[in-house]
Scaffold this active site. Structure first.
Site, PDB file in Angstrom:
ATOM      1  N   SER A 241     -22.968   4.578  97.204  1.00 44.63           N
ATOM      2  CA  SER A 241     -22.876   4.332  95.765  1.00 44.63           C
ATOM      3  C   SER A 241     -21.677   4.987  95.107  1.00 44.63           C
ATOM      4  O   SER A 241     -21.250   4.565  94.043  1.00 44.63           O
ATOM      5  CB  SER A 241     -24.153   4.806  95.084  1.00 44.63           C
ATOM      6  OG  SER A 241     -24.322   6.199  95.261  1.00 44.63           O
ATOM      7  N   HIS A 269     -26.781  -0.876  96.665  1.00 47.85           N
ATOM      8  CA  HIS A 269     -25.447  -1.444  96.405  1.00 47.85           C
ATOM      9  C   HIS A 269     -25.007  -2.398  97.515  1.00 47.85           C
ATOM     10  O   HIS A 269     -23.820  -2.678  97.654  1.00 47.85           O
ATOM     11  CB  HIS A 269     -24.427  -0.313  96.234  1.00 47.85           C
ATOM     12  CG  HIS A 269     -24.785   0.603  95.108  1.00 47.85           C
ATOM     13  ND1 HIS A 269     -24.430   0.365  93.799  1.00 47.85           N
ATOM     14  CD2 HIS A 269     -25.525   1.741  95.089  1.00 47.85           C
ATOM     15  CE1 HIS A 269     -24.911   1.321  93.019  1.00 47.85           C
ATOM     16  NE2 HIS A 269     -25.586   2.168  93.778  1.00 47.85           N
ATOM     17  N   LYS A 301     -29.543  -3.806  90.183  1.00 49.26           N
ATOM     18  CA  LYS A 301     -28.140  -4.176  90.420  1.00 49.26           C
ATOM     19  C   LYS A 301     -28.042  -5.703  90.503  1.00 49.26           C
ATOM     20  O   LYS A 301     -28.138  -6.375  89.488  1.00 49.26           O
ATOM     21  CB  LYS A 301     -27.622  -3.484  91.684  1.00 49.26           C
ATOM     22  CG  LYS A 301     -27.238  -2.012  91.438  1.00 49.26           C
ATOM     23  CD  LYS A 301     -28.324  -1.058  91.606  1.00 49.26           C
ATOM     24  CE  LYS A 301     -27.940   0.368  91.290  1.00 49.26           C
ATOM     25  NZ  LYS A 301     -29.104   1.236  91.227  1.00 49.26           N
TER      26      LYS A 301
HETATM   27  C1  LIG Z   1     -28.213   4.333  96.283  1.00 47.57           C
HETATM   28  C2  LIG Z   1     -29.163   4.299  95.130  1.00 47.57           C
HETATM   29  N1  LIG Z   1     -30.479   4.367  95.373  1.00 47.57           N
HETATM   30  C3  LIG Z   1     -31.379   4.343  94.374  1.00 47.57           C
HETATM   31  C4  LIG Z   1     -30.984   4.253  93.060  1.00 47.57           C
HETATM   32  C5  LIG Z   1     -32.007   4.240  91.954  1.00 47.57           C
HETATM   33  O1  LIG Z   1     -32.128   2.955  91.449  1.00 47.57           O
HETATM   34  P1  LIG Z   1     -32.499   2.608  89.932  1.00 47.57           P
HETATM   35  O2  LIG Z   1     -31.285   2.921  89.106  1.00 47.57           O
HETATM   36  O3  LIG Z   1     -32.751   1.148  89.990  1.00 47.57           O
HETATM   37  O4  LIG Z   1     -33.675   3.423  89.570  1.00 47.57           O
HETATM   38  C6  LIG Z   1     -29.631   4.165  92.758  1.00 47.57           C
HETATM   39  C7  LIG Z   1     -29.180   4.052  91.346  1.00 47.57           C
HETATM   40  O5  LIG Z   1     -28.118   3.766  90.999  1.00 47.57           O
HETATM   41  C8  LIG Z   1     -28.686   4.190  93.819  1.00 47.57           C
HETATM   42  O6  LIG Z   1     -27.370   4.141  93.579  1.00 47.57           O
END
Ligand SMILES: Cc1ncc(COP(=O)(O)O)c(C=O)c1O
Length: 463
Positions: A241, A269, A301
């Site tokens: 990310s 992602h 996303k």
């Molecule tokens: C790699 C990763 N996992 C989990 C999450 C958590 O997801 P959410 O923002 O949909 O709660 C994110 C959030 O950006 C993320 O980048």
């Protein structure tokens, strides 16, 4: 302590005599209890007084840190980039305070937010089931869009089943936290998202962070720690990310088999980003998705909704549906968002040209930036591209300058990344064209030397 519990012989937060003395002597050492309270045989709220600073939120060190950073940024002339309010749907361009900005700060990888088909699905669900699932799905919050979404997502991974949670972050915390325990070991990439780390911490398992994407180091750690644990999990991200590079799935599959581990991939992602049809890391490498035990993803996303999911075998989904705290003790996701997310996955599969456009524009971003001498770290050209800058001050300064030039891109600074690894993070989308990408990078090239001068001036190195 719940109502009706036996609390005889306990006071001061319900502690028994021995526990109370131990707590008091700890507090005494920490200097947070009045002398009067320490000398009393029995204590009640009148006798016992916490220091005033222990009862005020503005005295929390973390709050003081936020205030301090804000004032440093203000003095340095850095615009606060956070909580900017956008008008309308953020696409390749977005409106902030009535002005149009070139936008590199949306998760909408496949340009689906505001798509008529998603809106139609959401409105239809809204009319039938209202805005709320009304309860935890386990009790009475189950609605048809939840099941449909889970079936569609399970099919993306050729998995037997899937469970959708109301939050992506909670998906990781609750799943990892519930499935593993004190006798287990969890190996996670050192750059893992906070939700993965929190899940591992919650589980109580031994937590081992392996150097970023370093499979040799992971194998050394497996050799040392795997035999001592009951179960083992290797967990990492597909597309990272913060860095936009890709996990080495073939090697992870080999290691998980060699060392008897479960393998979990966070595809937050990667869905819609990797592979010909956006199915993610398995499709990218041409690997059978069943080689991975737990496919985690978020709906925030590519799916333009909100929530997270785990796709895997029937048994793990059933286990999580009955025990995972973030599912059992949390409301089901809004039916409208479940329906919209499901429609987004269907469009992703039906229109691979969106995935191809996102990949092409991301590759061009990396190529063009490098040709201008910019440092994009280990980005491979998949939706997330960092512009590595080093110091948080420089990242803040450059983001401010970009904003003044009507480019919306977020600085990622310490403590989200290590100091020395601060950056601007560009999110690409299928809504971007090559012209948007070139324009943004050309502006970076004009503003970066000026931001460097700003920082040097502030550090007293010039003039
Ligand atoms: C790699 C990763 N996992 C989990 C999450 C958590 O997801 P959410 O923002 O949909 O709660 C994110 C959030 O950006 C993320 O980048």
């Amino acid at each position: 302590m719940a109502e009706g519990d036996n609390n005889q012989g306990k006071n001061l937060f319900g502690l028994s005599g021995g526990d109370r003395s131990a707590l008091l002597s700890r507090l005494k050492r920490a200097g947070s209890v009045s002398m009067q309270a320490q000398s009393g045989r029995t204590l009640d709220a009148v006798q016992w007084r916490a220091e005033p600073k222990m009862t005020r939120f503005d005295e929390f060190p973390a709050y003081k840190q936020i205030k301090m950073e804000r004032s440093v940024a203000e003095r340095a002339g850095i615009l606060n980039p956070f909580f900017q309010c956008h008008d309308g749907i953020a696409k390749a361009e977005t409106k902030i305070n009535g002005e149009t900005f070139l936008n590199f700060s949306t998760y909408d990888y496949l340009d689906l937010n505001g798509h008529p088909a998603l809106e139609e699905a959401a409105v239809d669900a809204l009319k039938r089931w209202g805005t709320s699932a009304s309860a935890s799905r386990l009790v009475s919050g189950e609605r048809p869009p939840h099941r449909k979404l889970e079936r569609t997502l399970a099919d993306v991974y050729d998995a037997e089943d899937c469970i959708a949670y109301v939050s992506g972050h909670a998906t990781n915390v609750s799943t990892i936290g519930k499935l593993f325990g004190a006798q287990d070991v969890i190996f996670h990439d050192s750059l893992s998202h906070n939700s993965i780390v929190m899940g591992a911490q919650t589980s109580g398992a031994k937590r081992i962070s392996f150097p970023h994407n370093d499979m040799e180091a992971l194998e050394r750690l497996l050799r040392e720690h795997r035999p001592k644990a009951q179960r083992a999990l290797i967990v990492t991200e597909g597309v990272f990310s913060m860095d936009g590079n890709v996990a080495n799935l073939p090697e992870l599959v080999r290691l998980k088999k060699a060392w008897g581990c479960f393998l979990m991939l966070d595809e937050a992602h990667s869905l819609g980003v990797l592979g010909k049809t956006g199915r993610g890391t398995a499709e990218h490498f041409g690997i059978d998705p069943q080689e991975v035990d737990l496919w985690m993803g978020t709906l925030s996303k590519t799916c333009c909704g909100c929530g997270g999911y785990i796709a895997g075998c029937r048994e793990v989904v059933e286990l999580l549906k009955f025990t995972s705290p973030g599912f059992v003790y949390s409301v089901g996701m809004s039916p409208a968002l479940a329906a919209a997310s499901e429609r987004a996955v269907k469009i992703m599969l039906a229109e691979p040209e969106r995935v191809a456009k996102l990949q092409a524009v991301s590759h061009e971003f990396v190529r063009y930036a490098k040709s201008k001498g910019l440092d994009t770290g280990s980005a491979e050209g998949y939706a997330v591209v960092p512009l590595m800058l080093g110091s948080s001050l420089l990242a803040g300064k450059l983001a401010s300058r970009m904003f003044a030039r009507k480019v919306n891109v977020m600085p990622i600074i310490y403590p989200v990344v290590e100091e020395g690894a601060a950056r601007l993070r560009f999110f690409l989308s299928a809504a971007h064209d090559v012209e948007h990408v070139h324009r943004a990078i050309d502006i970076v090239c004009e503003e970066l030397p000026k931001a460097r001068d700003d920082v040097a001036r502030m550090s007293g190195k010039t003039e």
